[in-house]
Scaffold this motif. Sequence first.
Motif, PDB file in Angstrom:
ATOM      1  N   UNK A   1      -1.509   5.013   8.239  1.00  0.00           N
ATOM      2  CA  UNK A   1      -2.895   4.913   8.713  1.00  0.00           C
ATOM      3  C   UNK A   1      -3.251   3.446   8.943  1.00  0.00           C
ATOM      4  N   UNK A   2      -2.842   2.573   8.003  1.00  0.00           N
ATOM      5  CA  UNK A   2      -3.146   1.151   8.168  1.00  0.00           C
ATOM      6  C   UNK A   2      -2.380   0.547   9.345  1.00  0.00           C
ATOM      7  N   UNK A   3      -1.112   0.909   9.453  1.00  0.00           N
ATOM      8  CA  UNK A   3      -0.277   0.301  10.500  1.00  0.00           C
ATOM      9  C   UNK A   3      -0.432   0.959  11.861  1.00  0.00           C
ATOM     10  N   UNK A   4      -0.907   2.182  11.847  1.00  0.00           N
ATOM     11  CA  UNK A   4      -0.972   2.918  13.116  1.00  0.00           C
ATOM     12  C   UNK A   4       0.416   3.341  13.546  1.00  0.00           C
ATOM     13  N   UNK A   5       1.302   3.510  12.590  1.00  0.00           N
ATOM     14  CA  UNK A   5       2.691   3.907  12.868  1.00  0.00           C
ATOM     15  C   UNK A   5       3.568   3.468  11.706  1.00  0.00           C
ATOM     16  N   UNK A   6       4.873   3.509  11.937  1.00  0.00           N
ATOM     17  CA  UNK A   6       5.794   3.142  10.862  1.00  0.00           C
ATOM     18  C   UNK A   6       5.868   1.628  10.675  1.00  0.00           C
ATOM     19  N   UNK A   7       5.691   0.871  11.759  1.00  0.00           N
ATOM     20  CA  UNK A   7       5.859  -0.585  11.696  1.00  0.00           C
ATOM     21  C   UNK A   7       4.560  -1.307  12.036  1.00  0.00           C
ATOM     22  N   UNK A   8       4.548  -2.614  11.755  1.00  0.00           N
ATOM     23  CA  UNK A   8       3.407  -3.440  12.169  1.00  0.00           C
ATOM     24  C   UNK A   8       3.582  -3.740  13.658  1.00  0.00           C
TER      25      UNK A   8
ATOM     26  N   UNK B  78      -4.287   9.676  11.367  1.00  0.00           N
ATOM     27  CA  UNK B  78      -2.833   9.710  11.204  1.00  0.00           C
ATOM     28  C   UNK B  78      -2.174   9.422  12.549  1.00  0.00           C
ATOM     29  N   UNK B  79      -1.335   8.381  12.616  1.00  0.00           N
ATOM     30  CA  UNK B  79      -0.759   8.005  13.920  1.00  0.00           C
ATOM     31  C   UNK B  79       0.092   9.109  14.537  1.00  0.00           C
ATOM     32  N   UNK B  80       0.035   9.155  15.830  1.00  0.00           N
ATOM     33  CA  UNK B  80       0.840  10.134  16.573  1.00  0.00           C
ATOM     34  C   UNK B  80       2.296   9.702  16.513  1.00  0.00           C
ATOM     35  N   UNK B  81       3.169  10.631  16.171  1.00  0.00           N
ATOM     36  CA  UNK B  81       4.599  10.286  16.094  1.00  0.00           C
ATOM     37  C   UNK B  81       5.153  10.104  17.510  1.00  0.00           C
TER      38      UNK B  81
ATOM     39  N   UNK C  59       0.851  -1.197   0.000  1.00  0.00           N
ATOM     40  CA  UNK C  59       0.000   0.000   0.000  1.00  0.00           C
ATOM     41  C   UNK C  59       0.886   1.247   0.000  1.00  0.00           C
ATOM     42  N   UNK C  60       2.021   1.138   0.701  1.00  0.00           N
ATOM     43  CA  UNK C  60       2.950   2.261   0.797  1.00  0.00           C
ATOM     44  C   UNK C  60       3.543   2.665  -0.535  1.00  0.00           C
TER      45      UNK C  60
ATOM     46  N   UNK D 244       1.870   3.218  -3.164  1.00  0.00           N
ATOM     47  CA  UNK D 244       0.922   4.080  -3.888  1.00  0.00           C
ATOM     48  C   UNK D 244       1.529   5.469  -4.069  1.00  0.00           C
ATOM     49  N   UNK D 245       1.504   6.012  -5.280  1.00  0.00           N
ATOM     50  CA  UNK D 245       2.094   7.333  -5.469  1.00  0.00           C
ATOM     51  C   UNK D 245       1.420   8.398  -4.599  1.00  0.00           C
ATOM     52  N   UNK D 246       2.171   9.346  -4.190  1.00  0.00           N
ATOM     53  CA  UNK D 246       1.771  10.531  -3.404  1.00  0.00           C
ATOM     54  C   UNK D 246       1.292  10.237  -1.969  1.00  0.00           C
ATOM     55  N   UNK D 247       0.223   9.463  -1.825  1.00  0.00           N
ATOM     56  CA  UNK D 247      -0.325   9.284  -0.474  1.00  0.00           C
ATOM     57  C   UNK D 247       0.080   7.946   0.142  1.00  0.00           C
ATOM     58  N   UNK D 248       1.005   7.227  -0.538  1.00  0.00           N
ATOM     59  CA  UNK D 248       1.375   5.884  -0.098  1.00  0.00           C
ATOM     60  C   UNK D 248       1.849   5.821   1.341  1.00  0.00           C
ATOM     61  N   UNK D 249       2.779   6.710   1.698  1.00  0.00           N
ATOM     62  CA  UNK D 249       3.362   6.637   3.032  1.00  0.00           C
ATOM     63  C   UNK D 249       2.315   6.955   4.106  1.00  0.00           C
ATOM     64  N   UNK D 250       1.467   7.922   3.790  1.00  0.00           N
ATOM     65  CA  UNK D 250       0.407   8.285   4.742  1.00  0.00           C
ATOM     66  C   UNK D 250      -0.554   7.101   4.930  1.00  0.00           C
ATOM     67  N   UNK D 251      -0.919   6.467   3.792  1.00  0.00           N
ATOM     68  CA  UNK D 251      -1.820   5.312   3.863  1.00  0.00           C
ATOM     69  C   UNK D 251      -1.210   4.188   4.693  1.00  0.00           C
ATOM     70  N   UNK D 252       0.084   3.953   4.440  1.00  0.00           N
ATOM     71  CA  UNK D 252       0.793   2.905   5.188  1.00  0.00           C
ATOM     72  C   UNK D 252       0.714   3.178   6.690  1.00  0.00           C
TER      73      UNK D 252
END
Lengths: 351, 144
Positions: free
Chosen positions: A170-177, B33-36, A157-158, A160-168
Motif C-alpha cells: 500500500x505504501x509503495x504502490x507495488x512490490x518496489x519503490x 491495494x496496488x494492482x498486480x 513496515x513490511x 509488521x506481523x500479519x499485515x506487513x506485506x500488504x502495508x508495504x
Amino acid sequence: MLKKITAWVEDRMDLSTVRHLMLEKTVPKHRYTFFHLFGGAALFLFVIQIVTGILLLLYYKPTAGEAYKSVKFIITQVPFGWLIRSIHSWSANLMILAIFLHMFAKYFLKAYRKPRELTWISGFILLVLAMGFGFTGYLLPWNELAYFATRVGTESVGATPLIGHWLLQVFRGGEDVTGATLNRFFAIHVTVLPLVIIGILSIHLLLVQAQGMSKPIDVEEKGKIPFFPNFMLRDLMMWLGALIILLGLATFLPWELGRPVDTFASAPAGIKPEWYFLSMYQILKWMPAALAGIPGELIGIALINIGGALVLLVPFLDRKASREERSPWFTIFGILALVFLVAITVYAKLY
Amino acid sequence: MALSRRKFLNGLLGIFSLGGMAAVMSPVIQYLTPVKKQETAVSSVVAAKANELTPNTGKLFRFGSKPGILIMTPDGEYRAFSAICTHLGCTVQYSSEEQQIWCACHNGHYDLNGNVVSGPPPRPLEAYACFAKGSEIFVQRQKS
C-alpha cells in the motif's frame, strides 16, 4: 471602526471566549516559564512549512520522470526558488527539533500529569505526524538518498506481523519503490497529513487554551503573566529567533538536491537518514540477523515501537505526578532517555 | 433476561452500522491495494561482456525488474547474486578492498558465496548460475 466591527460581530455571536483569551488568560510565572515557548516555535515553523509547501507545489511535478527535474528547475531557474526550497527543508528539521524540545521540556516539567493526559497524547501524535511529514517529503525530490531511505523505511513496515506485506504494498504502490510510491507519498504529504495534523493540532491547542499552562510540581509560582500581550510578546521573540536561525541556515547552507534516482545503482557509501531517524537506524543496524529464532529487524522495530508506546503512556505510568507528588524516577528515566537518544544519534552520524 | 425492544433495535442499528462501514471500507481497501502487474518472468540475461570485468571487481546488472550483481573473484571465477540485501532491501555493491559484497545501508557484509559474514542481514543473497557463451556472460536463475 474596530469597535463598530466588534459590536456588529458580537450582535451575531458570543465573543466572550475570545475576549477571555485576549484579556484574562494568564500564564504561571516561575523559573521555568521559558520552557513553555518551544511549542509556539514549532507552530510558527509549521505555518512556514504550509506557506513554503504551497509555493513549491506551483512548480513541483510528482512523477518519477519529472520530480527531480522540477526540483532542479525550482532551485536553479525560479527566482528565489532555491531559498523557498531551502527554507522548506530546514524549517521541517527545525520544526521537528522544536517539537522534541517542547516534548522534553513538558516531560521534565511533568506537564503530562492529570488533567493534561490528552494534551500529551495529542502532542505525541503530532510528533509522529511531523516525522511522517519528514519521511514522505524526503522522497519527493526523487534523489538517490531519498530512494534508499524509502526502501529501508517501507521494508521496515513490511516486517509488521500479519499485515506487513500488504502495508508495504500500500505504501509503495507495488512490490518496489517506483513512481507509484512517489505518487502515494506525494498524496500523503500534501493532503492526508496536513488534514490530519490540522485536526489533531486543533485539539491540542484547544486543550491548551481550555486547561491553561501547567505549573511544575513544587515550583514556587511568582505570580501570573497576562497571556496577551506579555506572553505573546515572548512568543514573538522566540519566533523571531527561530526565523533568524532558519533564514541563516537556508541562506548560507542551502539544502542540497543530491543525485537523481538510479534504481539499478548500489546504495552509496555513507548513506544515512535524516537526524531524527538516526536513532532508529542505529538500532536496526545493531540488531543481529536473528535472536532466539526471531528476525533481528522485527526485534528492532518492536523495540522502537515499545519505546514510542512508553512515551505515549507516560501520563498513566507516572501515578505520583498525577497525585501532585514528585516522581524523581521519571525524571531520571527522562534524563537517561535524552542522553541515550542524543548519544545514539551522534554515534550514528559519526560512524 | 427479556430483551427490550429498544435494546434489540439498538443492537440491530449497531450491526447495520458495522455492515455500512464494511461496505465503505472494503472498496477503499481494495482501491489502496496496488494492482498486480503482469511481469515477464526473466530466466536468463546477459550480465556483462566477457572482457568487462577484471579479477576482484563486480558490476550490477538488470535481472528483469530487479538488480543483480556479477562478481569476478580474485581467482578469476564469475559469481552472480541478487543485489537486494536480505536485511531491508538496499542494493549491495562489491568491495574490492574487503573482497566482500557490502550493503552501505546498515553495513551488512556477504562473502563471495553470498553468505552473511557480518551485520544484520538474516539470509544469504540469492545465488544465480552464470556461464560464458561467446563473448558474453550469462546469468540465469538456479533451478530449485
